[in-house]
Every structure is written in structure tokens, then in C-alpha cells.
Scaffold this motif. Structure first.
Motif, PDB file in Angstrom:
ATOM      1  N   ARG A  61     -11.025  64.610  82.318  1.00  0.00           N
ATOM      2  CA  ARG A  61      -9.748  65.134  82.848  1.00  0.00           C
ATOM      3  C   ARG A  61      -9.999  66.338  83.756  1.00  0.00           C
ATOM      4  O   ARG A  61     -10.917  67.121  83.515  1.00  0.00           O
ATOM      5  CB  ARG A  61      -8.858  65.569  81.682  1.00  0.00           C
TER       6      ARG A  61
ATOM      7  N   GLN B 292      -8.044  78.332  72.110  1.00  0.00           N
ATOM      8  CA  GLN B 292      -8.618  77.762  70.881  1.00  0.00           C
ATOM      9  C   GLN B 292      -9.703  78.666  70.338  1.00  0.00           C
ATOM     10  O   GLN B 292      -9.768  78.956  69.141  1.00  0.00           O
ATOM     11  CB  GLN B 292      -9.190  76.366  71.177  1.00  0.00           C
TER      12      GLN B 292
ATOM     13  N   GLU C 208      -3.009  66.430  71.932  1.00  0.00           N
ATOM     14  CA  GLU C 208      -4.160  65.698  71.374  1.00  0.00           C
ATOM     15  C   GLU C 208      -4.616  66.338  70.074  1.00  0.00           C
ATOM     16  O   GLU C 208      -4.880  65.662  69.075  1.00  0.00           O
ATOM     17  CB  GLU C 208      -5.315  65.681  72.369  1.00  0.00           C
ATOM     18  N   ALA C 209      -4.703  67.700  70.093  1.00  0.00           N
ATOM     19  CA  ALA C 209      -5.150  68.422  68.908  1.00  0.00           C
ATOM     20  C   ALA C 209      -4.203  68.146  67.747  1.00  0.00           C
ATOM     21  O   ALA C 209      -4.648  67.937  66.598  1.00  0.00           O
ATOM     22  CB  ALA C 209      -5.201  69.915  69.191  1.00  0.00           C
TER      23      ALA C 209
ATOM     24  N   TRP D 280      -6.924  76.345  77.776  1.00  0.00           N
ATOM     25  CA  TRP D 280      -6.676  75.900  76.410  1.00  0.00           C
ATOM     26  C   TRP D 280      -7.868  76.235  75.527  1.00  0.00           C
ATOM     27  O   TRP D 280      -7.731  76.682  74.393  1.00  0.00           O
ATOM     28  CB  TRP D 280      -6.392  74.388  76.399  1.00  0.00           C
TER      29      TRP D 280
ATOM     30  N   ASP E  70      -1.226  68.754  77.178  1.00  0.00           N
ATOM     31  CA  ASP E  70      -1.909  67.520  76.755  1.00  0.00           C
ATOM     32  C   ASP E  70      -2.951  67.818  75.691  1.00  0.00           C
ATOM     33  O   ASP E  70      -3.056  67.113  74.678  1.00  0.00           O
ATOM     34  CB  ASP E  70      -2.570  66.857  77.963  1.00  0.00           C
ATOM     35  N   MET E  71      -3.736  68.858  75.923  1.00  0.00           N
ATOM     36  CA  MET E  71      -4.797  69.220  74.972  1.00  0.00           C
ATOM     37  C   MET E  71      -4.187  69.566  73.625  1.00  0.00           C
ATOM     38  O   MET E  71      -4.678  69.161  72.567  1.00  0.00           O
ATOM     39  CB  MET E  71      -5.606  70.417  75.497  1.00  0.00           C
ATOM     40  N   GLU E  72      -3.077  70.318  73.699  1.00  0.00           N
ATOM     41  CA  GLU E  72      -2.396  70.732  72.481  1.00  0.00           C
ATOM     42  C   GLU E  72      -1.888  69.492  71.722  1.00  0.00           C
ATOM     43  O   GLU E  72      -2.047  69.402  70.504  1.00  0.00           O
ATOM     44  CB  GLU E  72      -1.220  71.652  72.854  1.00  0.00           C
TER      45      GLU E  72
END
Lengths: 110, 872
Positions: free
Chosen positions: A74, A33, B34-35, A29, B30-32
Motif C-alpha cells: 500500500r 502504534q 485492519e488492526a 499510523w 485502513d490500518m486502524e
């Protein structure tokens, strides 16, 4: 021809991913980003090509992966550039500069 | 290395890799999310947007699998699941295919077991490719393959440079004498071998030592080596066996070594004794000579070196005049005929497997015609050619694998049955077990036949366009239009015809063999061997007396019509020839070389064998008293050869046989001695006068249900002399039968192949016609309702199939001709082209095909049009 175009695209994506990993190890991720951030969303890399690309690069030995923890604890899979990977990146970068420079020249002149 | 590791990990721990991937994906989502939340969305919306952005998770996984190389594995498992489901859904059809594969794979593996053991597997000696049999021959006397004399062997060994070493052996019967008067004699097969034999063959002895060149001289020390089984049976496997003794006819021998039993499988012998021959009698040929070529020496050069030497010796010693040398590699010499048959049968079974594949192709293709829609949908959904090919191959291999299990059972049964038909001349050094290379061959055949039989279906499906098929799925694509199906039918019929003709030629050979007149009686003649040691019976009188007394005692038994002695029977491996040196008034005197088979027989032999006298008389006991006149009986062929158109009685003839001149007292009708020759010249000398042949056979004609001749013979000889014994109890019928075994084995196998081929091609034709009938139900219905006659409908289906079968038969005749030529070497009195046979088999196959095609065609014509039209 289609195959060649595909190669070019894949090669470019690989170069971008390697470049994104140059400064620090990141998870999937994070890489996405980072690319989006630098490209200011002009170029977006989607997951469907990112993860296969990561596996491809790992198989070639340019990056290696390991499971680690994020700041908030995590579990995540981190990717790291290997020595072979950074050499490869330098070569490809040089090639790319040469290539894009040539294209630019042609585009300017014609 | 790392790539390989990842690919392997991809396959073997696919679940772990996928779990990793899933966790990584989850993390990404999950990260997405949260963002998105940070951007101000509510959690639910944030999640939804994240998932939307992520796109199809399955597609991504597929792409990931493509990259990790585990995609094919994933596909394979789903193909296998699908294939198994299909098999379950068509149990009858599947069972049929499995049975066909079982027959094909069973037959192929059976033949390969023999082929592997007789041809591929090297003879169990060290570097067998360098080991050669060295034989003599004499073209003038018509001896194409002859044993070697002692001086020739010794000269070859000393005076050539191409050979690492040479060894000679002579296999004889030997009797071990009892140590006490109450004891029993024991008979051994003794190999008299020259020094260096074991070393040259590369045999490891178990313990003790072999004998040296110094020991291998005439009158050398009496030593011997024994095989493990003799060591066990005679000495109880004791460690102290070295130095123990065995009393043989020519003296007491001490044991110097024990050799493993595996050696026995090559040279059938129980004990090994030094040859110890003096350098005499160049004209006396009886040794079996083996040589090992030096590394890198051309066998042709080695052969020519031997020939040159032989010619040089002929200048010094006239005994070599007319003689020549030739060599052949040991394996071919020893197993030549059996190898030839097994090569031919192996070729035929490959054809059979091809028929099996064609047949399965036809059946599955007929099936895939009904799967058109399935493949059309697959294509429409994006399956590419290789994906469909993979699926069809997996389906094919699943069925061939399933056929492999009953196939290997068939193979085990067939091997143990066919082993009993192996000719006795093939030294059986193998147990014909299913070994690893045979299993490997078996699996390769399974996969190959599975793949091969799926190709036709693939060819068919790959040609259809997805769209066209979905639309026209109900139109008929039947035999008329399917070129693949037509090709398969032609090929199957053609190969079947060729195999059937091959089987027919062998049956014809067998029939001709059975009907070949032997010109002697085979029924009710019992045979046994007797060996009189010179050390016990050293004079002519003693030997003659023994034979006479035995004969007289046997003749007095109830049921015995006649009894007599001979040194060898027709169709036995021991065969003896000699050259006629001179015969006054005959063609020999004009320089024409004449040689003849000779036998040593006693009075009553011709009567026992049912051989008729042309003129003259039989031998008599009185001949034994009158040694001044040596007597001989010759056959009509020799008489006519020597003195054409004249009476042979009273004439004289001399040969190497004891170096005497013989007076001809009788002429008899010729008999057959071997299958591969006609009626050849023969001469017989009298046992009464010349009882020097070591092992004689007693022939007893007649039968008594109460009397067991073998037991009677044993007790008779025990009463006469307990140091002697009878062995080798046979009857003439079984000796003759044994000589036909090679032919019979080939015939049984080919007839089985022909039967399977016939059955399969009929099943194929039946399937094609029934299938095309099913495909054209609607058409039949319309035709019938428009007034077409039932005959017309039958014809509609018959004509087409039979036309193409006809084409197949035409090609088949060409194939049959090729097979005939190929089999020529194992045919007996049968030409590769026998037109009645070709015609008959073609007619048979055509009629059978008509019936196979006729049944479903006839059924079609009897359908009720209103019912037919409602189908679909």
C-alpha cells in the motif's frame, strides 16, 4: 500561561515523535502504534495532534517525509529522522532528563 | 527556506497538499480498521471503531492547515465568497458604495498623477539634486530674480571651487534662411549654450559631437547641434547630416551633432549653438546660468562663496554694485509654482479620500447595525476578533476594488481634461501617463480605503457580547447610542466644511482675479511676432522703414482700427526692466534708486491698447528723423515717483537703454503688467528711434469676419521679403487668460472636491437619519399611538443629528482656517480668513444637512402607527 503549558505539551509530543523515529522510518499510523506500544497504552497520542506535529517537525527540518510502499504494497507516507533532527532529539532528551530528574528529586524530598 | 517552501506549497498547491493529507488519513483509517479486524471485530464494526477513534476529520484538517500556514488563505477565499454574495444581495447599496469609492479613488489618483509628475518624479537630468539655478538679484532696484551677465558668469565659473561645472544659456528665436530665392524661411527656437552644457546636464547626444571650450569663444567656429525632430523634418533623418549646413541670420552653421528630442522637454529649443560671448558688459544681464555642485558640498557654502566673489568683483567693477547672487535647486526653480499648487491639491484630495472613507464607514456601519444578529451568531460559534476583522476588511476591500475600475476611468478622463488647464509656464516634459508608480499608489489607496472604511464596523461589532446581542437583537442601537456613528458624522461634516471653504477661497480668488482692472483693452487685439535679422536689416533706417511699411499696409486692411508694435505684452514671460541713472530735479539725484519696467513701442501703441494719455503726445514717424532728441513716454506712476507734484513733460532722464538721455514727451495712465503686483512705474521708448530689439510683436486692433489676419500677415511679409515670416499668432485676450491658468486649475479642482464632499456628507446624514428611523419603527409607532404629534416625531430625529452636525461644523471652521492658511500662497487678493465666506459656507452646509435629515424624519412622522407596529 496557557501558551507556555501548550508549548511544554507540544515540546513533549515532538520529543516523543522524534524518539519513535530514531530506530527506523515509519508512517503516521506506525508512529502512533509505536508510541502506544512503548507507553503500554498509558499515554495515547491522537491523530489530531500527531499529524500537525509531523508537519511542524518537517517544517523545522527535523524529519523528512516521502511516499513509499508498505509490506503489503500500500502507498503510505513515511517519516524519517534527519541529522538535524537526531541532534535536536539528543539535546531535548538531555534537557528532559535533567528536568524530570530535578522534578523527581523535589517530589522525593518535599 | 524549507519552511517558506512548505507555506508556499500550502497556498499554491493546496489541493495537492490536501489530497496528500487525505490519502494519509485514509491509510491511517485502513490500518486502524485492519488492526481492529485482527483483534477479532467484524469488518463493519472495525471500520466504525476506527472512524470513532480518529475523531473529527475536519477539525484535524483545520489543525493541519494552521500548522501548514494555509489557514488564512482558506479563510480568505471563504470571506471573499461571502462578501461577493452579500454584494449581490444588496445591489443598490453596493452600487452606491462603489460609486463613492470610484469618485474618491478617481480624484485621488488624478491628483497624484500631477503630484507625481511635478513633484516626486525627478527632473529628467542626471542627479538633479546637485543641479542649481544661479541667479542675480538687486534688492534696491526691486529685482528679486534676475538674469546673469556674461562676465559674471565667466568669473563665477573660473573663480569658485564649490562647483563641478557651470553652464549658461540664452534662448532666442532664430530664422533659417531659404537656400534659394523661392524657398521658405523657417523659424527655430535656438538655445545658445556654453561649452560643457550637455555634459553637465548629463544629456546623451544621439550621434556626432558636442562643442569644446576652445570652440566656445567670441568669433568661434559656426557650428550647431540639432534635435531629432529638426534632423527628421529638415534632413529627412539622413545619416550624412553631419557637416550639412543651416544658414542662420549671422552666418552659415554646420551641423556637428544630433540630440534626442527628450532634451527639448527641458529646454524648449530646436537647435543648440555655442554661446561664443566676449567678456564684456558686466551690467548687461541676460544669461540663464545653471551649476552642478561638487559631491558633498553644502549648497549654502557654495552660495556664500559666490556672494563673496560677487562683492569682490564689485570692488573692481562698479557694474556689480548693489547686485547679489542667489541659488535654488533646478526642480524648484523651474516648476516652483506648479509644485506648490499640486502639493496643496494633493493634500486636499487626501482629505477628500478621508471623507469618502468616513462616508462608506457610515453607510456600512448603518448596515452592520442591521447585521447585529449575524455577528452575534458568528461570535457565539467561536469567531474571534481577528477573524471578524478579517471578514469586514475583506468586504471593505472588495467594494473598494470594485470602485477602483470606474475610479481609474474617471482618473483618465480627469487627467486629460486638467492637462489642458496646466499653466503654459510649466514646461511639459511629461505625458502624464498612468505609470507603474501611479498604479502602485492606486492599489495602495484601494486597499487602504477599503480597510479604513471597515474599521468603524469592526469597532462596533467587537464591542458587543455574543450573548447580549442574541437576546437584545431587536432593541434599537441607533445614532443616539452609537458613539462611533456620532464620531464619524462629526468628522465627515468637519472635513467637508474645511474642503468647501478651501474651494470657496479659490472661487473668491478667481472672481477677484477676473474683476481686477487691467487698465488696457483686451478684446479684439490680434498678436503676431516678427524677427528682423541684423544681417538683412542692418541699419536703423532699413528697420524703421520695414516696420512703418508693414504698419501702414495692415492699417489699410478692412476692419482694422489700429495697428502698432511692441517688444512685449503684459502678462508675457519676457519682461524688461532698467534703472533710471539720472533725472535732473528728481529723487534719483538725492540718491534714491529708481527702476522701471520699459518697453519699446511704435506710434499708435497706446491707442491700440486703449491706454489714455494724461498729458503730452504719442511718438511720431518724424521722431525717427530726429535722433538728436531721443524721446520717451513714461507712466503716471513713474512721473509721480520721480518728480512728485510736478509736471514731468519736457524733463530729461537717462538710463542704460542705449546709454542716451531721453526727453519726456508724454505721460500715460499706468496699466497692470502682472497679477502679483500693483501699478508699477514704466517707461516707453520709441521704436522709430531705437529699432534694435530683435523680436517685435505686431498688435492689430479690429476684426473683419472675412479676413484671416494670420494668413494676410503671411502673404504680406512674403510680398515684402520672402526671407521673413510672422509666427506666434495669438490674441491679447488669450495671453491674459493664459496667465490665469494656474489659479483656474486650482479652482476647478477644488470646486469639484467641494462638490463631492458636500454630496457625500449629505448622503451620510440622510443615511444616518433614515437608518435610525428604521431602527426605531416600533418606538415611533408607540409614540404615535400614545398621541405624540407628527412634529414631535420629526423633532425627535432632527434635533439629535443637527446637534452633532453643529459640533462637526464648529470643528470644521477650525479646519477651514488651517486650510485657508495652507492655501495662502495660491490665493489672489484673498485672505485665509474671509468671514462672509466662512459664514456662508457654514450656513449652506447646515441648511443642506437639515434638508437631508429632514426628509426621512418627516417621512417617519407620517407613518401609520398600526402598520408600523406590525413590523418585526
Amino acid at each position: 500561561m496557557a501558551k507556555r503549558a501548550n508549548d511544554l505539551l507540544q515540546g513533549t509530543l515532538d520529543l516523543i515523535v522524534l524518539r519513535a523515529l530514531q530506530s527506523e522510518t515509519r508512517h503516521g499510523w506506525g508512529i502512533q502504534q509505536r508510541i502506544n506500544q512503548i507507553a503500554e497504552d498509558a499515554l495515547s497520542v491522537n491523530q489530531g495532534s500527531l499529524y500537525p506535529a509531523l508537519l511542524r517537525l518537517e517544517k523545522r527540518g527535523y524529519i523528512k517525509s516521502s511516499w513509499g510502499r508498505t509490506e503489503n504494497g500500500r502507498r503510505a507516507k513515511y517519516y524519517e529522522l534527519t541529522k538535524k533532527g537526531s541532534e535536536q532529539m539528543e539535546t531535548e532528551l538531555a534537557l528532559w532528563r535533567q528536568f524530570s530528574g530535578a522534578i523527581n528529586l523535589i517530589l522525593k524530598e518535599v | 527556506m524549507k519552511r517558506l517552501w512548505i507555506a508556499l506549497r500550502g497556498i499554491f498547491s493546496r489541493s495537492r497538499v490536501e489530497a496528500d493529507l487525505e490519502e494519509e488519513m485514509q491509510f491511517h483509517l485502513d490500518m486502524e480498521t485492519e488492526a481492529n479486524i485482527t483483534k477479532g471485530m467484524d469488518p463493519k464494526e472495525a471500520r466504525r471503531v476506527a472512524i470513532l477513534k480518529f475523531g473529527g476529520a475536519e477539525r484535524m484538517k483545520e489543525a493541519y492547515r494552521d500548522e501548514s500556514g494555509s489557514r488564512w488563505f482558506h479563510d480568505l477565499t471563504s470571506d471573499i465568497r461571502y462578501g461577493l454574495r452579500r454584494m449581490r444581495n444588496n445591489p443598490l447599496f453596493t452600487a452606491g458604495l462603489i460609486l463613492i469609492f470610484a469618485l474618491g479613488l478617481g480624484a485621488t489618483t488624478t491628483m497624484f498623477t500631477f503630484y507625481y509628475n511635478l513633484v516626486v518624479r525627478a527632473v529628467p537630468v542626471e542627479s538633479p539634486q546637485d543641479l542649481y539655478v544661479i541667479r542675480e538679484r538687486n534688492v534696491e532696484l526691486n529685482y528679486p530674480d534676475f538674469s546673469v551677465s556674461v562676465p559674471n558668469f565667466m568669473d563665477w565659473r573660473e573663480r569658485t571651487t564649490s562647483w563641478e561645472d557651470m553652464a549658461a544659456l540664452e534662448i532666442k528665436n532664430a530664422t533659417a534662411m531659404p537656400e534659394s530665392p523661392q524657398g521658405q524661411s523657417e523659424r527655430f527656437r535656438a538655445a545658445y549654450v556654453s561649452a560643457g552644457y550637455f555634459e553637465m546636464m548629463g544629456f546623451q547626444i544621439k550621434f556626432g559631437r558636442t562643442f569644446t571650450r576652445e570652440e566656445d569663444i567670441a568669433e568661434g567656429p559656426k557650428v550647431l547641434l540639432i534635435t531629432e525632430s529638426v534632423w527628421q523634418s529638415r534632413f529627412g533623418g539622413a545619416d550624412t547630416v553631419l557637416g550639412e549646413t543651416i544658414r542662420l541670420e549671422n552666418g552659415v552653421h554646420s551641423v556637428i551633432g544630433v540630440v534626442p528630442d527628450s532634451i527639448r522637454r527641458i529646454m524648449e529649443a530646436d537647435i543648440f549653438i555655442p554661446l561664443q560671448k566676449p567678456y564684456v558688459d558686466r551690467g548687461d544681464h541676460y544669461l540663464f546660468v545653471l551649476g552642478r555642485l561638487k559631491q558633498g558640498v553644502d549648497p549654502e557654502f557654495a552660495e556664500s562663496e559666490l556672494r563673496d566673489l560677487h562683492q569682490a568683483i564689485a570692488l573692481e567693477d562698479p557694474a556689480n554694485e548693489g547686485w547679489d547672487v542667489w541659488i535654488q535647486d533646478f526642480g524648484s526653480y523651474q516648476y516652483g509654482d506648479a509644485r506648490q499648487s499640486s502639493k496643496i491639491l494633493m493634500g486636499s484630495v487626501i482629505l477628500l479620500l478621508l471623507i469618502v472613507c468616513l462616508n462608506v464607514s457610515i453607510l456600512t456601519l448603518a448596515q452592520s447595525l442591521s447585521r447585529k444578529q449575524e455577528f452575534a451568531v458568528r461570535k457565539a460559534l467561536g469567531a474571534n476578533r481577528s477573524r471578524i476583522l478579517q471578514q469586514l476588511m475583506v468586504e471593505g476591500c472588495l467594494i473598494s476594488l470594485a470602485g477602483g475600475i470606474p475610479g481609474i476611468l474617471i482618473c483618465l478622463q480627469a487627467v486629460s481634461f486638467l492637462k489642458t488647464l496646466l499653466p503654459s509656464t510649466v514646461v511639459d516634459y511629461s505625458d502624464y501617463a498612468i505609470s507603474a508608480p501611479i498604479m502602485l499608489f492606486f492599489f495602495v489607496m484601494i486597499i487602504l480605503s477599503g480597510v479604513l472604511s471597515s474599521l468603524a464596523s469592526f469597532h462596533f461589532t467587537s464591542k458587543m457580547g455574543a450573548q447580549g446581542l442574541v437576546v437584545s437583537s431587536n432593541r434599537s442601537t441607533d445614532f443616539q447610542k452609537s458613539r462611533v456613528l456620532r464620531f464619524l458624522l462629526i468628522a465627515e461634516i468637519a472635513i467637508s466644511l474645511a474642503v468647501l471653504v478651501g474651494a470657496g477661497l479659490l472661487i473668491q480668488s478667481m472672481v477677484r482675479l477676473q474683476n481686477t482692472p487691467l487698465y488696457f483693452d483686451t478684446e479684439g487685439i490680434t498678436v503676431a511676432s516678427q524677427r528682423l535679422p541684423w544681417s538683412l536689416y542692418g541699419t536703423r533706417e532699413a528697420r524703421d522703414q520695414f516696420y512703418q511699411e508693414q504698419t501702414e499696409a495692415i492699417r489699410s486692411w478692412p476692419g482694422v482700427e489700429q495697428a502698432a508694435w511692441t517688444n512685449s505684452l503684459p502678462f508675457e514671460s519676457i519682461d524688461t526692466f532698467n534703472e533710471v541713472l539720472s533725472a535732473p530735479g528728481s529723487v534719483v539725484e538725492q540718491g534714491e534708486p529708481v527702476s522701471a519696467r520699459w518697453r519699446m513701442v511704435s506710434q499708435g501703441y497706446f491707442d491700440t491698447m486703449g491706454i489714455r494719455f494724461v498729458s503730452g503726445r504719442d511718438f511720431e514717424a518724424a521722431d525717427g528723423e530726429n535722433l538728436n532728441q531721443r524721446v520717451m513716454i513714461i507712466n503716471r506712476v513713474l512721473a509721480e515717483r520721480l518728480w512728485p507734484g510736478q509736471d514731468a513733460l519736457g524733463r530729461t532722464l537717462s538710463s542704460h537703454l542705449g546709454g542716451s538721455t531721453y526727453t519726456i514727451i508724454g505721460v500715460v495712465e499706468p496699466i497692470r503688467w502682472r497679477w502679483d503686483e500693483g501699478l508699477e512705474p514704466a517707461m516707453f521708448i520709441s521704436l522709430e528711434q531705437n529699432p534694435w530689439w530683435p523680436t517685435m510683436r505686431i498688435l492689430i486692433k479690429g476684426k473683419d469676419p472675412e479676413l484671416n489676419f494670420s494668413r494676410e500677415l503671411m502673404s504680406l511679409v512674403k510680398q515684402t521679403d520672402n526671407r521673413l515670416l510672422y509666427w506666434y499668432f495669438r490674441d491679447v485676450e488669450s495671453i491674459v487668460e493664459g496667465s490665469q491658468r494656474g489659479y483656474r486649475l486650482a479652482m476647478v479642482v477644488m470646486v469639484a472636491f467641494g462638490g463631492i464632499a458636500l454630496l457625500l456628507s449629505l448622503a451620510g446624514i440622510f443615511a444616518i437619519v433614515s437608518f435610525s428611523v428604521r431602527q426605531r419603527y416600533r418606538e415611533i409607532g408607540i409614540r404615535l399611538s400614545l398621541g405624540s404629534s407628527p412634529e414631535g416625531i420629526t423633532k425627535l430625529f432632527l434635533v439629535d443629528v443637527l446637534k452633532w452636525s453643529g459640533v462637526g461644523l464648529a470643528f470644521g471652521l477650525l479646519g477651514a482656517y488651517a486650510i485657508g492658511h495652507w492655501q495662502a500662497s495660491i490665493l489672489y487678493e484673498t485672505q485665509p480668513f474671509e468671514w462672509p465666506l466662512y459664514f456662508g459656507v457654514t450656513l449652506l452646509l447646515f441648511l443642506a444637512s437639515s434638508i437631508a435629515a429632514g426628509i426621512p424624519a418627516l417621512k417617519a412622522s407620517q407613518m401609520d402607527p398600526s402598520r408600523v407596529l406590525r413590523v418585526d
